[in-house]
Design a protein around this motif. Sequence first.
Motif, PDB file in Angstrom:
ATOM      1  N   SER A   1      48.811  42.450  46.572  1.00 40.79           N
ATOM      2  CA  SER A   1      49.955  41.967  45.810  1.00 40.79           C
ATOM      3  C   SER A   1      50.688  43.120  45.136  1.00 40.79           C
ATOM      4  CB  SER A   1      49.490  40.977  44.733  1.00 40.79           C
ATOM      5  OG  SER A   1      50.525  40.723  43.807  1.00 40.79           O
TER       6      SER A   1
ATOM      7  N   HIS B   1      52.897  42.751  42.821  1.00 44.00           N
ATOM      8  CA  HIS B   1      53.112  42.366  41.425  1.00 44.00           C
ATOM      9  C   HIS B   1      51.933  42.776  40.550  1.00 44.00           C
ATOM     10  CE1 HIS B   1      56.480  40.025  42.983  1.00 44.00           C
ATOM     11  NE2 HIS B   1      55.650  39.488  43.849  1.00 44.00           N
TER      12      HIS B   1
ATOM     13  N   GLN C   1      51.968  46.498  39.814  1.00 44.50           N
ATOM     14  CA  GLN C   1      52.979  46.874  38.811  1.00 44.50           C
ATOM     15  C   GLN C   1      52.526  46.560  37.392  1.00 44.50           C
ATOM     16  OE1 GLN C   1      56.527  44.849  40.040  1.00 44.50           O
ATOM     17  NE2 GLN C   1      56.990  46.301  41.687  1.00 44.50           N
TER      18      GLN C   1
ATOM     19  N   GLY D   1      49.211  33.811  44.645  1.00 43.08           N
ATOM     20  CA  GLY D   1      50.339  34.687  44.407  1.00 43.08           C
ATOM     21  C   GLY D   1      51.176  34.785  45.665  1.00 43.08           C
ATOM     22  N   GLU D   2      52.106  35.720  45.692  1.00 41.94           N
ATOM     23  CA  GLU D   2      53.039  35.822  46.820  1.00 41.94           C
ATOM     24  C   GLU D   2      52.325  36.120  48.136  1.00 41.94           C
ATOM     25  OE1 GLU D   2      57.182  38.154  48.035  1.00 41.94           O
ATOM     26  OE2 GLU D   2      56.002  38.814  46.303  1.00 41.94           O
TER      27      GLU D   2
ATOM     28  N   HIS E   1      50.384  35.827  36.490  1.00 44.63           N
ATOM     29  CA  HIS E   1      50.925  37.183  36.630  1.00 44.63           C
ATOM     30  C   HIS E   1      52.142  37.233  37.539  1.00 44.63           C
ATOM     31  CE1 HIS E   1      46.642  37.330  35.729  1.00 44.63           C
ATOM     32  NE2 HIS E   1      46.834  38.483  35.141  1.00 44.63           N
ATOM     33  N   GLU E   2      52.213  36.315  38.485  1.00 45.03           N
ATOM     34  CA  GLU E   2      53.341  36.277  39.420  1.00 45.03           C
ATOM     35  C   GLU E   2      53.738  34.810  39.634  1.00 45.03           C
ATOM     36  OE1 GLU E   2      52.124  37.611  43.421  1.00 45.03           O
ATOM     37  OE2 GLU E   2      50.202  38.122  42.541  1.00 45.03           O
TER      38      GLU E   2
ATOM     39  N   ALA F   1      56.796  33.675  42.002  1.00 50.56           N
ATOM     40  CA  ALA F   1      56.465  33.945  43.409  1.00 50.56           C
ATOM     41  C   ALA F   1      55.365  33.008  43.883  1.00 50.56           C
ATOM     42  CB  ALA F   1      56.035  35.399  43.572  1.00 50.56           C
TER      43      ALA F   1
END
Length: 296
Positions: A39, A41, A44, A82-83, A116-117, A120
């Motif tokens: 991921s 995200h 980051q 997540g994404e 956290h994301e 997405a």
Amino acid sequence: MIDASSISYSECSARERIARLLDAGSFHEWLPPAERVTSPHLAQLGVPCAFDDGVAIGRATLAGRPVFVAAQEGAFMGGGVGEVHGAKLVGLLRRALRDRPQAVLLLAESGGVRLHEANAGLIAVSEVMRALLDVRAAGIPVIVLIGGANGCFGGMGIVARCADHVVMSDVGRLAMSGPEVIEASHGVDEFDARDRALVWRTTGGKHRWLVGDCDALVEDDVEAFRTAAVAALDAARPVTLDTLEAEHALLKARLALLAEPVDGDEARTLWSRLGVAEAERIGDLDVNGMHALRRT
């Protein structure tokens, strides 16, 4: 009773479940950890990543029949979507439309979308639902197995109820909102997430089986899940107007059972109004006892 040699499904990792559920040596993983698809995200935000982003996907055979499988890893961020995690699930389902396996197995264990994301993850879950319904419309059954320690909540709870067939253990849990989320939003008086008996009465496998939200109730045993999955390989249920109307009628009837004031526990009241004999004993019954109860 569980055999002394049985292996707990809830205590297995995602890949252990794949290895023990499917035919030995048949699993071929797509985008394995060696590919290091992680991921962006989480990186980051300085959050540790997993090289498979918490889900293993691939093809295999089950009782000699070709299947696609996805297994969520509850030990990584609670199986949160997540994404990348969601994209792997969508890719698996879209490939199923092309290659047409006998079934798609989803070994679900997830607390829902990763905070956290969040955006997405929410988009990913909606794409998973759309792809899953496309697979069902093509006549390929989607079978969801729920028995992990994290349960199946949030967006994945919705995904599970979009499937053809749901198998749960008596320790599995399935719901839209998790107990902690309900307590945080509405207070402990609305739902005490620390009350384990309450949590399982309202989200656990026994409850979901009694009210018709899951199709098979099994022991917390890998072999029991495998047997139930094999039995469900031909469980395709076409998505039609008639089936949707029948589902809505079921939900309407269930709501009507709780229209009158409830004196005491809602789950036990619902069981009693459904005609379940000795609803007070449900918490003490094992899976064999539950099956015997339904037969009577």
